[in-house]
Design an enzyme around this catalytic site. Structure first.
Site, PDB file in Angstrom:
ATOM      1  N   ASP A 205     -99.338 -35.836 -50.149  1.00 35.46           N
ATOM      2  CA  ASP A 205     -98.159 -35.710 -51.000  1.00 35.46           C
ATOM      3  C   ASP A 205     -96.883 -35.546 -50.179  1.00 35.46           C
ATOM      4  O   ASP A 205     -96.129 -34.608 -50.357  1.00 35.46           O
ATOM      5  CB  ASP A 205     -98.382 -34.484 -51.918  1.00 35.46           C
ATOM      6  CG  ASP A 205     -97.225 -34.238 -52.865  1.00 35.46           C
ATOM      7  OD1 ASP A 205     -96.586 -35.218 -53.296  1.00 35.46           O
ATOM      8  OD2 ASP A 205     -96.951 -33.057 -53.160  1.00 35.46           O
ATOM      9  N   GLU A 444    -106.958 -28.673 -47.593  1.00 36.83           N
ATOM     10  CA  GLU A 444    -107.537 -29.082 -48.877  1.00 36.83           C
ATOM     11  C   GLU A 444    -108.516 -30.236 -48.799  1.00 36.83           C
ATOM     12  O   GLU A 444    -108.382 -31.222 -49.529  1.00 36.83           O
ATOM     13  CB  GLU A 444    -106.424 -29.439 -49.864  1.00 36.83           C
ATOM     14  CG  GLU A 444    -105.546 -28.275 -50.210  1.00 36.83           C
ATOM     15  CD  GLU A 444    -104.600 -28.575 -51.370  1.00 36.83           C
ATOM     16  OE1 GLU A 444    -104.616 -29.715 -51.867  1.00 36.83           O
ATOM     17  OE2 GLU A 444    -103.865 -27.662 -51.760  1.00 36.83           O
ATOM     18  N   TYR A 508    -102.444 -23.121 -57.447  1.00 40.37           N
ATOM     19  CA  TYR A 508    -101.397 -23.585 -58.372  1.00 40.37           C
ATOM     20  C   TYR A 508    -101.713 -23.190 -59.816  1.00 40.37           C
ATOM     21  O   TYR A 508    -101.342 -23.896 -60.740  1.00 40.37           O
ATOM     22  CB  TYR A 508    -101.230 -25.108 -58.217  1.00 40.37           C
ATOM     23  CG  TYR A 508    -100.574 -25.453 -56.893  1.00 40.37           C
ATOM     24  CD1 TYR A 508     -99.189 -25.428 -56.761  1.00 40.37           C
ATOM     25  CD2 TYR A 508    -101.334 -25.740 -55.770  1.00 40.37           C
ATOM     26  CE1 TYR A 508     -98.576 -25.701 -55.553  1.00 40.37           C
ATOM     27  CE2 TYR A 508    -100.728 -26.012 -54.550  1.00 40.37           C
ATOM     28  CZ  TYR A 508     -99.348 -25.995 -54.450  1.00 40.37           C
ATOM     29  OH  TYR A 508     -98.741 -26.256 -53.253  1.00 40.37           O
ATOM     30  N   GLU A 544    -100.438 -21.754 -50.046  1.00 42.93           N
ATOM     31  CA  GLU A 544     -99.527 -22.513 -50.918  1.00 42.93           C
ATOM     32  C   GLU A 544     -99.585 -21.914 -52.303  1.00 42.93           C
ATOM     33  O   GLU A 544    -100.672 -21.631 -52.813  1.00 42.93           O
ATOM     34  CB  GLU A 544     -99.941 -23.987 -51.037  1.00 42.93           C
ATOM     35  CG  GLU A 544     -99.733 -24.808 -49.791  1.00 42.93           C
ATOM     36  CD  GLU A 544    -100.085 -26.289 -49.997  1.00 42.93           C
ATOM     37  OE1 GLU A 544    -100.097 -26.753 -51.167  1.00 42.93           O
ATOM     38  OE2 GLU A 544    -100.354 -26.966 -48.999  1.00 42.93           O
TER      39      GLU A 544
END
Ligand code: GCB
Length: 632
Positions: A205, A444, A508, A544
Site C-alpha cells: 500500500d 504482515e 485496525y 500500526e
C-alpha cells in the site's frame, strides 16, 4: 531472554548478499558482477586525512527503455535521446510519461576523477536503486544488484581514465515480479493488494516509486592495506561502558592499527585481516532518547607512526534486551511512542530528501515520540545517523511486505533468497547504529485470508514457519545483540510470533473492521492483546493503528474520515494499551499522509492515515498525541 551478552558477527558474514544478478523473471540468486571491497564493505563513505569522497549526484541524463534495447545498442556509453533528471529522486513525479512506468530506464553521467586519486583504489557506491540495477563505467559492466533500498559497491579502479571524464551509466527497473521482495502480485495476490486492487498493481500500500533514490558516490581507499569493515558491540558493566571493536582489513593484512575512543586507546594486531580490541569507558554516559550521547571512535591502520588508513564513527554505548514481557534499554524497561513512516514527499517521491528528514525529526520531538519503524524498507543512511544523534529508537525493517504463503513453494524460495540477501545487507550497513534497537524481518505476511476474515491455511502456516525460522536464525547469526521481530496483523497467524523475541502487531479494529464503531474496536483490540500476551508472555508493540483522515473534515459525533474520528480512534488504542503493563510500545500509522497507487480504497491516490499531512502540517490528531506524549 537476555540478548546483550552474545557477540556480534555481522562483519564476518555480511558480504555475500551484496551482489546479485538482475534478470527478467525469475531473478537469479547467483552473485555476479559487483566487486565489494572486502568482507564488510558497506561502511558509509568518508572523507578524512586518507580517504576521499566525490558525490556524483546532481543532474544526470535519463532515458526510458520500454523495449529493453539499450544494452544491445550500447546505451551505457551514450544515450541516444536523453533528458535531464535529478539524482537522487524517483522518476515518477517528474515526467508525465513516466508516472506509472516501472520498466527499464537509463541514467548516465560523466565525471572527472581527480588525478590525486591515482594509485588509490576507487569504488563506485550506489546508495539505492529501486529495484534491479546494473552499473557500467566507461563501457564496462561493474555491478549488478537486486533490492531497492540498500547500497552496492564496485571496485572501478581498473576502469578509470585520468585524461578525460569517466562515463557512469546505471540501468534501473522496478518491475513487480512475484519472486522479488517485495513481491509483485503472485497467484495468491499477497498482502493488502488483494483488498486494495489498485494501479500500478502491487502487493503493498505505497506507490512503487522507481529510480536512483540516494546518492551515487565515488570514494577511495588506500591501495594496499585498508579498513573494510568495523563492527562495534557495546555492553554495560556497572557504571562502565565496554566497547568491543572488530576490524576487518583488506587482504590478509597482518600489520598494526589502533582503536581510539576519546582518550582511551587500544592496539589492534591484525592476523589474516582481522583484529579486535576492547575499550573500557569508566562511568560512561549511556546512549538513550533522553541523553543520546555519542563517543567518537577512530580506527586506524598504522606503519610505525604513519597512519595508512583511518575510519571514524560516532558510537553510542547502550544495550537492548528482552526480559519476560519487557523491552529493556540499558537494563531499564522502555516503552516506544511513535509512528510507522515512509520515505515519501512530493516531487522527490522516495528520493533522499534531507530537509524532509530534518523536519520530520523536529516534528517527532514536537509530538513527543521516541521511536519509529522504517516501514516498509530500509531508510537512508543519513536518517539513521540523525536518529543516533537525536536519540530516536528505530525498528529497522527489510522490504518483506506483501508476502503470501499461499503462493507456490518455488516463489517462496526465491523470496527467501531475496530476504536473506537484504537482511545481510541491512545488518552490514546499520549494525553500528545505536538507534537501531530491533530488526524486523517482515510486515504482515499472510497465511490465509487477510484481517482474520477466515482461518489460517495449515500448509501456508507451515511454509511460513520454515521461512521465518531461517530469517530469525540468520538475523541472530549476524547480530546477537538486538531483538528480532516479525510485524503481524490483527487476526493473523499466531504461531509465527512464537519464533521471535518481540511481538509486533498491526491493528485496525474500528477502521477496516468494526468500521465506525470505536467501542467495539477497542474491545476487539483488548481481547487480541490479552490473548497474545497469554500465549507468548513477550513484549508487545502495536506497530500500526490508524484511521484515514481528510484534513479539514469534521463532525460530531465523530465519523470515519473526520479529524475527530482519528483522534478518538487513537485515544481508544492508547487507553487500551495504557491499561496493560506488558505493552512495550504504540506506533501510530502513519506519521504523514503518503502516496499510493490509484484505487477505490485510496482517495486521490493517497493514504490519509497521517497525523501530519504530506507537507507536514498537523491534523488534530498530532496535537492530541502531543498532549499524551510530550508531557511524559
Ligand atoms: C497495513 C500495512 C500498511 C498500510 C496500512 C493501511 O496494515 O502494513 O502498509 O498502509 O495497513 O493503511 O491500510
Amino acid at each position: 531472554m537476555s540478548l546483550t551478552a552474545a557477540a556480534a558477527t555481522a562483519g564476518a558474514a555480511s558480504l555475500a548478499g551484496n551482489r546479485a544478478v538482475a534478470q527478467r523473471q525469475p531473478d537469479s540468486p547467483l552473485p555476479r558482477g559487483a566487486t565489494a571491497p572486502g568482507r564488510g564493505g558497506l561502511l558509509y563513505p568518508q572523507q578524512n586525512q586518507v580517504r576521499n569522497v566525490l558525490d556524483a549526484s546532481g543532474i544526470w541524463q535519463f532515458q526510458l527503455d520500454p523495449q529493453g534495447q539499450g544494452e544491445a545498442q550500447g546505451w551505457f556509453t551514450a544515450l541516444p535521446a536523453p533528458r535531464p533528471i535529478a539524482v537522487p529522486c524517483s522518476w515518477n513525479d517528474l515526467f508525465d510519461d513516466a508516472k506509472n512506468y516501472l520498466g527499464l530506464a537509463w541514467y548516465l553521467n560523466a565525471v572527472w576523477v581527480p588525478s590525486g586519486w591515482r594509485g588509490e583504489r576507487v569504488f563506485l557506491r550506489v546508495g539505492s536503486a529501486n529495484y534491479a540495477a546494473k552499473a557500467w563505467v566507461n563501457g564496462t559492466l561493474v555491478a549488478e544488484h537486486l533490492g531497492g533500498h540498500l547500497p552496492f559497491v564496485a571496485d572501478i579502479t581498473g576502469q578509470l581514465t585520468w585524461d578525460r571524464k569517466n562515463v557512469i551509466a546505471i540501468s534501473v527497473e522496478n518491475e513487480q515480479l512475484p519472486g522479488r521482495v517485495p513481491p509483485g502480485p503472485g497467484p495468491a495476490s499477497g498482502g493488502v493488494a488483494g483488498v486494495l486492487g489498485g494501479f500500478p498493481a502491487t502487493t503493498y500500500d505505497f506507490f512503487p516509486y522507481a529510480g536512483l533514490h540516494r546518492q551515487v558516490w565515488l570514494y577511495t581507499v588506500p591501495a594496499a592495506a585498508h579498513i573494510d569493515d568495523v563492527t562495534v558491540v557495546t555492553t554495560i558493566d556497572g557504571g562502565d561502558g565496554v566497547v568491543n571493536v572488530q576490524v576487518a582489513a583488506a587482504g590478509e593484512y597482518a600489520g598494526q592499527g589502533k582503536a581510539r575512543l576519546h582518550d582511551i586507546e587500544a592496539d589492534l594486531s591484525f592476523r589474516a585481516g582481522s583484529a579486535e580490541a576492547t575499550l573500557r569507558v569508566p562511568s560512561a554516559r549511556f546512549w538513550s532518547p533522553r541523553d543520546p550521547h555519542l563517543y567518537p571512535l577512530m580506527v586506524t591502520l598504522t606503519e610505525g607512526q604513519r597512519v595508512t588508513d583511518a575510519y571514524a564513527l560516532d558510537i553510542g554505548i547502550r544495550t537492548v534486551a528482552v526480559r519476560g514481557d519487557q523491552l529493556l534499554l540499558n537494563g531499564q524497561p522502555i516503552t516506544l511512542t511513535g509512528f510507522g513512516k515512509h520515505e515519501d514527499f512530493p516531487l522527490h517521491g522516495r528520493g533522499l530528501d534531507l530537509p524532509m528528514w530534518i523536519r520530520d525529526y523536529e516534528l517527532l520531538r514536537w509530538v513527543g515520540a521516541n521511536s519509529y519503524r522504517t516501514s516498509h524498507y530500509p531508510y537512508a543512511e543519513e536518517a539513521m545517523l540523525l536518529a543516533d544523534r537525536l536519540g530516536v529508537l528505530v525498528i529497522n525493517e527489510i522490504p518483506a511486505v506483501g508476502l503470501s504463503f499461499e503462493d507456490p513453494e518455488e516463489l517462496t524460495q526465491q523470496r527467501l533468497t531475496q530476504c536473506l540477501q537484504q537482511l545481510r545487507e541491512l545488518i552490514a550497513r546499520d549494525k553500528n547504529h545505536p538507534s537501531t534497537i530491533m530488526w524486523n524481518v517482515a510486515n504482515e505476511p499472510l497465511g490465509g485470508p487477510p484481517l482474520g476474515a477466515g482461518p489460517p491455511v495449515p500448509n501456508a502456516v507451515e511454509a511460513g514457519m520454515r521461512f521465518f525460522r531461517q530469517l530469525y536464525a540468520e538475523a541472530h547469526r549476524l547480530d546477537g545483540t538486538r531483538p528480532v521481530t516479525l510485524v503481524g496483523v490483527q487476526g493473523g497467524v499466531r504461531d509465527w510470533h512464537g519464533l521471535f523475541d518481540v511481538i509486533c502487531v498491526n491493528s485496525y479494529y474500528g477502521w477496516y473492521t468494526q468500521s465506525g464503531q470505536l467501542d467495539l474496536g477497542r474491545q476487539a483490540l483488548a481481547r487480541e492483546l490479552d490473548e497474545l500476551h497469554q500465549a507468548f508472555g513477550k513484549p508487545i508493540i502495536v506497530t500500526e493503528f490508524g484511521a484515514d483522515t481528510l484534513p479539514g473534515a469534521h463532525n460530531t459525533p465523530p465519523e470515519m474520515w473526520t479529524e475527530e474520528y482519528q483522534v478518538e480512534f487513537l485515544r481508544g488504542f492508547l487507553d487500551v494499551a495504557a491499561q496493560r503493563p506488558f505493552m512495550a510500545g504504540m506506533q501510530v500509522w502513519n506519521f504523514a499522509d503518503f502516496k499510493t497507487g490509484q484505487g477505490t480504497m485510496r482517495a486521490a491516490a493517497m493514504n490519509f492515515k497521517g497525523v501530519f499531512t504530506r507537507d507536514r502540517r498537523p491534523k488534530m490528531a498530532a496535537h492530541f498525541l502531543r498532549s499524551r506524549w510530550a508531557q511524559q
